[in-house]
Design an enzyme around this catalytic site. Structure first.
Site, short mmCIF file in Angstrom:
data_model
loop_
_atom_site.label_atom_id
_atom_site.label_comp_id
_atom_site.label_asym_id
_atom_site.label_seq_id
_atom_site.Cartn_x
_atom_site.Cartn_y
_atom_site.Cartn_z
N GLY A 92 -20.34 0.57 15.89
CA GLY A 92 -19.64 1.77 15.46
C GLY A 92 -20.02 2.23 14.07
N ARG A 93 -20.15 1.29 13.14
CA ARG A 93 -20.44 1.67 11.76
C ARG A 93 -21.90 2.08 11.56
NH1 ARG A 93 -19.27 -3.57 12.42
NH2 ARG A 93 -20.74 -5.21 11.81
N GLU A 152 -5.32 3.47 18.46
CA GLU A 152 -5.09 4.53 17.48
C GLU A 152 -5.67 5.86 17.96
OE1 GLU A 152 -5.78 0.67 15.09
OE2 GLU A 152 -6.68 1.67 16.83
N LYS A 191 -4.98 -6.75 15.43
CA LYS A 191 -4.75 -5.82 16.53
C LYS A 191 -4.03 -6.52 17.69
CE LYS A 191 -9.01 -4.27 17.11
NZ LYS A 191 -10.12 -3.42 17.59
N GLU A 240 -17.46 -4.73 6.61
CA GLU A 240 -17.29 -5.14 7.99
C GLU A 240 -18.53 -5.89 8.46
OE1 GLU A 240 -14.76 -2.90 11.01
OE2 GLU A 240 -16.79 -2.42 11.68
N LYS A 285 -15.44 4.46 22.72
CA LYS A 285 -16.37 3.98 23.74
C LYS A 285 -15.63 3.63 25.03
CE LYS A 285 -19.85 1.56 22.40
NZ LYS A 285 -20.71 0.47 21.87
N HIS A 328 -13.02 9.01 -15.95
CA HIS A 328 -11.69 9.17 -16.54
C HIS A 328 -10.66 8.36 -15.78
CE1 HIS A 328 -12.87 12.49 -19.28
NE2 HIS A 328 -13.82 12.63 -18.37
#
Length: 549
Positions: free
Chosen positions: A269-270, A213, A506, A355, A207, A386
């Site tokens: 964002g999510r 990152e 951060k 979050e 944004k 398994h």
């Protein structure tokens, strides 16, 4: 705004119901009520939700609904759809529902109907997607695009990556899709290892266009393109587009701002995979299928907004999550999709749920009084069987489970689908009813082995079914969990739409980066452990000892 706490009568009523549940069993609930399976199964918007293997009774559901009403859930639902600033710590509306609203809907933010803006962006996305899919868009050397790499992190990665994996069956197989999120250079290196820069397009999703990152990976991608084009800076505009709102930074990077797709502060964002963040998804499956996905979410939106809480699938799912986590003390929840295409769905839900609801204070700043957001995890069946199902069946912790299945497969190979679905159904049955010691002994098992082969059962689960994994079905699943998360947050009295918890690490990293890169020995002011770790990494970076001991 109403908030309930442990002293509220509605909370006491649910707690009293939980006390009775703790003394009973699922086997007893089924034995007493032959119609239980029908009574605790509901369908809407293409979803079937069977919660009969949860610790639900008519009394429990009524008390949970009363708790939700006391917490003001109906009013909060309307406030969200109305565009009120329900994200109070950031003073923002919460309008992922606007991303899939019909063109004639009216949802206002500060007096402006945002729905036309949403459809304008969707139309621009569709035009661009058609250019890529048809080969009209060409790279700097004149080649059509044959690989799309989405660069983002968090919701800018998990949503598109999950959606591509889930809808790969419906995707254009003539285009390769990759996703880069981790700042670890390995992620970028492996993503582009076998790609040709001349026919690769990067979508940079940030944004602010400053996310460290994402922009570190984007700059590496830019260098990769420039190296292949002999340093021709004009190549950047043919191999990069942006999903951002920061036009000046986008232009400085070398991207034509005409190829910048915007989104809004009122979408977290999510919750953003239906926005321009989903550009890679639209390129993969095509605009029509993307709109089908939005239509699936919209159908659940309408169900959530209009259905009575006692028959409301997302609300019931959310209330049962609260019941399991806060009243019965189950700290984790497993999401177990019995469809390989949904293999990234649990990872997507980890961010969506944890979050959103991993909070320790309420909207008014007071501490929460009961456990909130459970730890969410999972893997596709039958692989998980398994792996960790041993713990689910015989471990010392109880993990409520969501089983997700499709009635019809996308690939028909003999017995495959029947075996897959049989396993899903059997696992839910085994978790609920187990196998008592007497039944094990009756099979002739030696006494010393009977305890090892006994299954306690009494482990709750829900089963969610869709017809087939289409774009529309994926949209319904996403919206189901979005609104379940919202329901949970309302009952707990927390803000499900901020994420201050991701900030401190951060900020500290920004302080440590120059300390690691400094050409001279920096003065370190951290704790002794952090200082020692920084010095070890500095020694290794300068060619010194790489022995971590």
């Amino acid at each position: 705004m109403a908030m309930v706490n442990k002293t509220h009568a509605a909370w006491h009523a649910v707690d009293a119901a939980a006390e009775g549940i703790r003394r009973g069993s699922l086997a007893e609930l089924f034995a007493r009520d032959p119609g239980r399976a029908e009574r605790f199964t509901t369908s809407a918007a293409g979803l079937l939700f069977d919660y009969s293997k949860q610790f639900a009774t008519t009394d429990v559901v009524e008390r949970l609904v009363a708790l939700a009403e006391a917490a003001g859930l109906p009013d909060r639902i309307e406030a969200m759809f109305r565009g009120d600033r329900i994200n109070t710590t950031e003073q923002r509306p919460v309008l992922h529902v606007a991303l899939r609203a019909p063109r004639d809907a009216v949802i206002e933010v500060d007096g402006r109907n945002v729905v036309p803006d949403v459809h304008d962006v969707l139309e621009r996305m569709a035009a661009f997607a058609r250019e890529i899919r048809s080969g009209t868009w060409r790279g700097a050397s004149g080649k059509p695009i044959r690989a799309v790499v989405n660069i983002g992190i968090g919701g800018s990665d998990l949503g598109p990556a999950m959606a591509y994996e889930a809808l790969r069956f419906h995707a254009d197989r003539g285009i390769e899709f990759r996703f880069v999120s981790n700042v670890d250079g390995t992620d970028f290196a492996e993503a582009v290892l076998d790609l040709d820069p001349s026919d690769t397009l990067f979508i940079v999703s940030s944004k602010t266009f400053t996310t460290i990152e994402t922009m570190t990976n984007a700059r590496t991608a830019r260098e990769w393109i420039l190296a292949a084009s002999g340093g021709d800076a004009t190549a950047v505009a043919r191999h990069f587009v942006a999903v951002s709102t920061n036009a000046s930074e986008v232009a400085r990077f070398g991207i034509d701002t005409g190829n910048m797709f915007g989104f809004w502060d009122w979408v977290g964002g999510r919750y953003s995979m239906g926005s321009a963040i989903g550009l890679s998804t639209m390129i993969a499956i095509g605009p029509e299928a993307f709109h089908d996905m939005l239509a699936g979410s919209r159908a659940v939106d309408e169900h959530f907004r209009t259905a009575p809480l006692a028959a409301n699938i997302p609300a019931l799912h959310g209330l049962l999550t609260v019941f399991n986590a806060s009243l019965l003390g189950h700290a984790t929840a497993a999401v177990l999709p019995y469809d390989q295409y949904l293999r990234r769905f649990p990872a997507y839900l980890q961010q969506l749920t944890m979050e959103s609801n991993g909070k320790r204070v309420r909207l008014d700043g007071s501490p929460v009084e009961s456990p909130t957001g459970p730890v969410v995890w999972g893997e596709p069946g039958t692989n998980g069987q398994h792996s960790f199902y041993q713990l689910l069946h015989q471990g010392t912790v109880v993990v409520p489970c969501d089983f997700i299945g499709c009635l019809r497969p996308l690939h028909e190979f003999g017995q495959h689908h029947a075996i897959l679905m049989a396993n899903m159904i059997a696992q839910a049955e085994a978790l609920a009813f187990g196998k008592p010691a007497a039944a094990v002994a009756a099979e002739g098992v030696s006494p010393e082995l009977v305890p090892h082969r006994t299954f306690p059962g009494n482990r709750p689960s829900s089963t969610i079914l869709v017809d087939q994994l289409t774009p529309r079905a994926l949209g319904t699943l996403v919206a189901l969990y979005e609104h379940s998360v919202f329901t949970q947050g309302v009952v707990w009295g927390i803000n499900s739409f901020d994420q201050w918890g991701v900030e401190l690490g951060k900020v500290l990293a920004q302080r440590i980066i120059p300390e690691l890169e400094s050409p001279t020995e920096p003065v370190l002011g951290h704790d002794a452990s952090t200082n020692a770790l920084i010095r070890r990494v500095r020694r290794a970076r300068s060619g010194g000892s790489t022995d971590p001991s």
